[in-house]
Scaffold this active site. Sequence first.
Site, short mmCIF file in Angstrom:
data_model
loop_
_atom_site.label_atom_id
_atom_site.label_comp_id
_atom_site.label_asym_id
_atom_site.label_seq_id
_atom_site.Cartn_x
_atom_site.Cartn_y
_atom_site.Cartn_z
N ASN A 1 0.83 -1.20 0.00
CA ASN A 1 0.00 0.00 0.00
C ASN A 1 0.86 1.25 0.00
O ASN A 1 1.67 1.38 -0.95
CB ASN A 1 -1.16 -0.05 1.00
CG ASN A 1 -0.85 -0.26 2.44
OD1 ASN A 1 -0.23 -1.25 2.81
ND2 ASN A 1 -1.28 0.63 3.29
N ASP A 2 0.75 2.13 0.96
CA ASP A 2 1.32 3.47 0.82
C ASP A 2 2.81 3.53 0.47
O ASP A 2 3.61 2.77 1.03
CB ASP A 2 1.18 4.24 2.15
CG ASP A 2 -0.17 4.10 2.78
OD1 ASP A 2 -1.09 3.60 2.13
OD2 ASP A 2 -0.30 4.50 3.96
N GLU B 1 -5.58 10.73 6.92
CA GLU B 1 -4.38 9.89 6.84
C GLU B 1 -3.31 10.55 5.96
O GLU B 1 -3.61 11.33 5.07
CB GLU B 1 -4.74 8.51 6.28
CG GLU B 1 -5.69 7.74 7.18
CD GLU B 1 -5.86 6.28 6.77
OE1 GLU B 1 -5.80 5.41 7.66
OE2 GLU B 1 -6.05 6.00 5.57
N SER C 1 2.79 3.73 8.10
CA SER C 1 3.40 4.72 7.20
C SER C 1 4.19 5.81 7.89
O SER C 1 3.94 6.15 9.05
CB SER C 1 2.31 5.35 6.35
OG SER C 1 1.91 4.42 5.38
#
Length: 487
Positions: A42-43, A220, A103
């Site tokens: 993901n990120d 986020e 993250s």
Amino acid sequence: MTNRDQELRQKAKETIKRYERLVQRDPYRLVYHLMPPIGLLNDPNGFIDWDGTYHLFYQWHPFEAAHGPKFWGHFVSGDLVFWEEKEPALTPSDWFDKNGCYSGSAVADNGKLKLFYTGNVKNENDERESYQCVAESEDGLTFTKKGVILHVPDGYTAHFRDPKVWKRDGIWYLVIGAQTKQVDGHVLLFRSDDLKEWQFAGIVTGSNVRSMGDFGYMWECPDLFHLDGEDVLLVSPQGLEKQGYLYHNVHNTGYFIGRLDYETGELVHGPFKELDRGFEFYAPQTTIDRYGRRILFGWMGVPDQGEEKHPTVKHQWIHAMTLPRELKLVDGKIYQRPVEELKQLRKNEVSRPSVKISEHPQRFEEISGEAFELLLDVEENQAEVFELTIRDNVRVIFNRGLKRLTLERVSFVDGLTESRHCELAELSSLHLYVDTSAVELFVNEGEEVFTARYFADPANRSIQFKTLHGSLTASLKKWALDSIMKK
Ligand code: FRU
């Protein structure tokens, strides 16, 4: 290195080995986008140009093509084009990050590369705890965790994560996503002289802060930077309602332009603007590089948006990064363009100057493929509607009368056609990066961008052009694109 850390690294290696062939056999593996070797990506995290090397870390769950306790995977590149996969930088091996090294960002300090990240913890009562942590490295490859540097402030819940750190006039600053006990998403600013002791500076902005109305229950992955004379806050608020063409994804990303007061932490800003108009785009992160450019990578995915339905899950992997994009501010709006260096990937140029496209659907010799770049420069547009169809799955539609640009695709959830739109006064160019299962569309030199995954019949390589009510003349250029991974 703790035993747990070694165990996790070993298990990740074994999982890669076990499923290597299954992953490689997937016709939807991408050619020139960064993907996890296995499992879920993901990120983008810790993006930095350090000591002559671009480092891009990422949220990685190696053990399943689904979310779980995240590692930080690690890619490096000398030129933003060709990349190499390195050993993971962080594994969820300590009490303060045992349910995920979430993250964060990277900075250079005293010859060291320092990573700031969120330690995600589920305690014995299954409640969330969050710790902001640091890890450092001298060689940019192996990292030593230094533990917790910041705790959740009063008035906020454990949804407190994704620190982004930068330096200005000799002082360090950190923005972080937060949720109040009243369940409003905020971005908070902290300040430090030494990267160890952090003081709360203030609320940057957020849902129900100052003149903002309700604007989501959690924000986020904030990123705050200076761009072409303004301060920009990039953030992914969760819980926005659909509004006209806006916020159609499960979670959305956008930005505010304004002026940050570094004393009070307040960002005096204009309206929130959506950054990408497509289906899969979230949690982007930027850095400033060796040439002073502001470069962005985004996650080509959205949390909880049909993730388990991606066809690649059966091949034991899911998600990818966008291409690196250079940001510019033009008349109060962020323009995104693929970085210049990507031209190095081009091969086999096909050029068709001044092609007249009409109501009769047309295909052009050699303008087809599954991993290519296509540039369409409009010379004259008298068509009411222009349509470009890729692999009978993705369609770009410009409706001149409605002043609307649309991206349609066949849904990988239910096989129906779904669409995203934006207003567009005029169409001057379409710049498409089409990969085996991803498309990035840059409209009018980056004025609008649409990012999406799509899953066409692997044998279908067609590209079709057509109009409704009148014709459009354009010059076309197409290149096949090469792989970006170095072995
Ligand atoms: C955004 C996000 C972050 C978090 C990470 C966990 O996609 O939810 O807020 O740190 O992913 O993987």
